[in-house]
Design a protein around this motif. Structure first.
Motif, PDB file in Angstrom:
ATOM      1  N   ALA A  85       0.837  -1.214   0.000  1.00 32.39           N
ATOM      2  CA  ALA A  85       0.000   0.000   0.000  1.00 32.39           C
ATOM      3  C   ALA A  85       0.868   1.259   0.000  1.00 32.39           C
ATOM      4  CB  ALA A  85      -0.921  -0.008   1.219  1.00 32.39           C
ATOM      5  N   ALA A  86       1.933   1.248   0.808  1.00 35.91           N
ATOM      6  CA  ALA A  86       2.829   2.410   0.868  1.00 35.91           C
ATOM      7  C   ALA A  86       3.510   2.647  -0.481  1.00 35.91           C
ATOM      8  CB  ALA A  86       3.872   2.204   1.964  1.00 35.91           C
ATOM      9  N   SER A  87       3.844   1.551  -1.186  1.00 37.12           N
ATOM     10  CA  SER A  87       4.437   1.678  -2.518  1.00 37.12           C
ATOM     11  C   SER A  87       3.460   2.352  -3.472  1.00 37.12           C
ATOM     12  CB  SER A  87       4.825   0.291  -3.047  1.00 37.12           C
ATOM     13  OG  SER A  87       5.222   0.355  -4.391  1.00 37.12           O
ATOM     14  N   ALA A  88       2.197   1.924  -3.447  1.00 33.16           N
ATOM     15  CA  ALA A  88       1.181   2.531  -4.315  1.00 33.16           C
ATOM     16  C   ALA A  88       1.026   4.020  -4.011  1.00 33.16           C
ATOM     17  CB  ALA A  88      -0.155   1.805  -4.151  1.00 33.16           C
ATOM     18  N   VAL A  89       1.065   4.372  -2.729  1.00 31.16           N
ATOM     19  CA  VAL A  89       0.940   5.782  -2.329  1.00 31.16           C
ATOM     20  C   VAL A  89       2.117   6.591  -2.877  1.00 31.16           C
ATOM     21  CG1 VAL A  89       0.974   7.369  -0.355  1.00 31.16           C
ATOM     22  CG2 VAL A  89      -0.476   5.334  -0.293  1.00 31.16           C
ATOM     23  N   CYS A  90       3.327   6.021  -2.824  1.00 30.15           N
ATOM     24  CA  CYS A  90       4.505   6.723  -3.370  1.00 30.15           C
ATOM     25  C   CYS A  90       4.318   7.036  -4.850  1.00 30.15           C
ATOM     26  CB  CYS A  90       5.758   5.867  -3.188  1.00 30.15           C
ATOM     27  SG  CYS A  90       6.388   5.834  -1.498  1.00 30.15           S
ATOM     28  N   PHE A  91       3.803   6.076  -5.618  1.00 32.60           N
ATOM     29  CA  PHE A  91       3.591   6.321  -7.043  1.00 32.60           C
ATOM     30  C   PHE A  91       2.468   7.324  -7.273  1.00 32.60           C
ATOM     31  CE2 PHE A  91       6.086   2.427  -7.506  1.00 32.60           C
ATOM     32  CZ  PHE A  91       6.872   2.749  -8.602  1.00 32.60           C
ATOM     33  N   LEU A  92       1.456   7.297  -6.415  1.00 37.09           N
ATOM     34  CA  LEU A  92       0.374   8.273  -6.533  1.00 37.09           C
ATOM     35  C   LEU A  92       0.864   9.698  -6.252  1.00 37.09           C
ATOM     36  CD1 LEU A  92      -2.551   6.324  -4.812  1.00 37.09           C
ATOM     37  CD2 LEU A  92      -2.485   7.071  -7.191  1.00 37.09           C
ATOM     38  N   LEU A  93       1.839   9.818  -5.337  1.00 41.12           N
ATOM     39  CA  LEU A  93       2.353  11.132  -4.955  1.00 41.12           C
ATOM     40  C   LEU A  93       3.552  11.578  -5.794  1.00 41.12           C
ATOM     41  CD1 LEU A  93       2.272  10.817  -1.044  1.00 41.12           C
ATOM     42  CD2 LEU A  93       0.627  12.013  -2.496  1.00 41.12           C
ATOM     43  N   ALA A  94       4.023  10.688  -6.692  1.00 39.62           N
ATOM     44  CA  ALA A  94       5.303  10.918  -7.379  1.00 39.62           C
ATOM     45  C   ALA A  94       5.344  12.261  -8.100  1.00 39.62           C
ATOM     46  CB  ALA A  94       5.567   9.784  -8.365  1.00 39.62           C
ATOM     47  N   SER A  95       6.148  13.171  -7.541  1.00 43.62           N
ATOM     48  CA  SER A  95       6.360  14.470  -8.161  1.00 43.62           C
ATOM     49  C   SER A  95       7.830  14.661  -8.530  1.00 43.62           C
ATOM     50  CB  SER A  95       5.936  15.581  -7.198  1.00 43.62           C
ATOM     51  OG  SER A  95       6.636  15.466  -5.968  1.00 43.62           O
ATOM     52  N   ALA A  96       8.647  13.655  -8.195  1.00 44.77           N
ATOM     53  CA  ALA A  96      10.075  13.674  -8.514  1.00 44.77           C
ATOM     54  C   ALA A  96      10.576  12.244  -8.566  1.00 44.77           C
ATOM     55  CB  ALA A  96      10.850  14.474  -7.458  1.00 44.77           C
TER      56      ALA A  96
END
Length: 398
Positions: A85-96
């Protein structure tokens, strides 16, 4: 019969949870080209972002690969779902670019936690004595890996917000999986505190080494082939074959994983002694087809390479696992199997980064051909050795 049906229901539900987690690890595959456009990074960076995942898996296997034997399967799988779940959140937030590295590392941690504990849990939930539990675990693992790029490719091609929707869907599936896991029983009866878990050092007793060498080499090449398919094949399809359809890119990668599942299921019929050399032969054929695809820029050869190479990977890896387990003593088996997985996941990362380094001076096709030549030499050596010194049938002398 009623108990059997309940056991199969639990086994299949656990398999579905396993598949959801593994799908998350390959979800970004058809999206790397879009990330390259968004963040303007090189092909080398694509391969490094991809390979970070393998380092996460190896770290978990070495540090906590046996944790579920002590604390129970479900707690370890809970943590696997949290990392997913945390991995999915990182990709959802990916701004860099840093978000992609973190997302892939967390994805590797989730896969490392699920690889051993998830397989054991599915097998233990199956009605006692049924060999189909192993088949469910195999199908969940490789099938989940195949579903990831397929799902992401279809959503990216035919729905809005291609860099967000696949991860939002996966996050929802992880939440549902957590609710399912909550209702499943624990299979470890005698649990110990986490403090009793010790890092596993891969070890190779002398009697294991003659079998381990060729088995590990075949595993390395099979996983390396998967690594190239899942990291740079979408770029090759777009740049050399003018295939910009994300669903097609995802399908090509998915075919390799689905074919691996078929290869693993065939080991029971073919037998372990024949499966390893046959798997090496198919891996060599898959590499040759990939070389032809790179040289002549032909999509059908890419597809054939995925199917033939994937089948060879499935045959060789499941047979390698069975062969090294067969010749290992009970008290050393977990450490030997951990060593095999470490070699396999090194195969998914190190050669891929090598390809990334060669892209600048040689181009994608040239780098791919150098990779294929090196892997062909390795798998040919292993195959010839196995022809002269076949591994014993499990249960036989050895």
């Amino acid at each position: 019969m009623h108990g059997d049906s309940r056991g199969w229901r639990a086994c299949l539900l656990a398999g579905a949870v396993f598949a959801v987690c593994m799908a998350g690890t390959t979800l970004p595959t058809p999206l790397y080209g879009l990330y390259q456009e968004k963040f303007d990074f090189s092909e080398l960076t694509v391969t490094v972002v991809y390979a970070v995942y393998a380092f996460g898996v190896i770290g978990v296997l070495l540090l906590a690969g046996n944790a579920s034997d002590a604390v129970g399967r479900r707690p370890v799988l809970w943590w696997g779902l949290v990392c997913s779940a945390a991995s999915a959140v990182c990709f959802l937030l990916a701004s860099a670019l840093g978000w992609l590295y973190l997302g892939r590392l967390l994805s590797g941690l989730s896969a490392g936690l699920f690889t051993g504990a998830g397989s054991a849990y599915v097998i233990e939930l199956a009605p006692r004595g049924s060999p189909r539990g192993t088949l469910v675990a195999t199908a969940a693992n490789m099938g989940g890996l195949g579903c990831g790029p397929l799902l992401a490719g279809v959503l990216a091609q035919y729905a809005d917000r291609p860099l967000y929707l696949p991860f939002a869907v996966h996050l929802a599936l992880v939440v549902i999986s957590a609710a399912v896991l909550l209702r499943l029983p624990e299979t470890v009866r005698e649990r110990r505190p986490l403090s009793t878990v010790r890092p596993q050092r891969p070890s190779l007793p002398p009697r294991v080494r003659p079998v381990f060498g060729p088995a590990a080499t075949a595993s390395f090449v099979g996983f390396a082939l998967f690594g190239v398919f899942t990291s740079v094949s979408p770029s090759f399809l777009a740049q050399s074959l003018d295939v910009h359809n994300h669903a097609v890119s995802g399908l090509v990668v998915a075919l390799a994983f689905f074919s691996s599942t078929a290869g693993q299921l065939a080991v029971g019929r073919v037998g372990v002694p024949r499966s390893l050399p046959l798997g090496c032969t198919l891996l060599l054929a898959g590499l040759a087809l990939l070389a032809g695809a790179l040289y002549w820029d032909l999509l059908p050869l890419v597809v054939l390479s995925a199917v033939v190479g994937g089948t060879g990977q499935g045959l060789s890896f499941r047979a390698a696992l069975a062969a090294v387990a067969q010749v290992s003593d009970d008290d050393k088996r977990a450490a030997v199997i951990s060593a095999l997985f470490v070699v396999a996941y090194a195969g998914i990362s190190v050669p891929v980064i090598g390809v990334g380094l060669l892209v600048a001076p040689l181009g994608l096709e040239g780098a791919g051909l150098v990779f294929i030549a090196c892997m062909a030499l390795l798998v040919s050596t292993a195959g010839l050795y196995l022809q002269r010194r076949p591994v014993p049938e499990p249960g036989g002398a050895g």
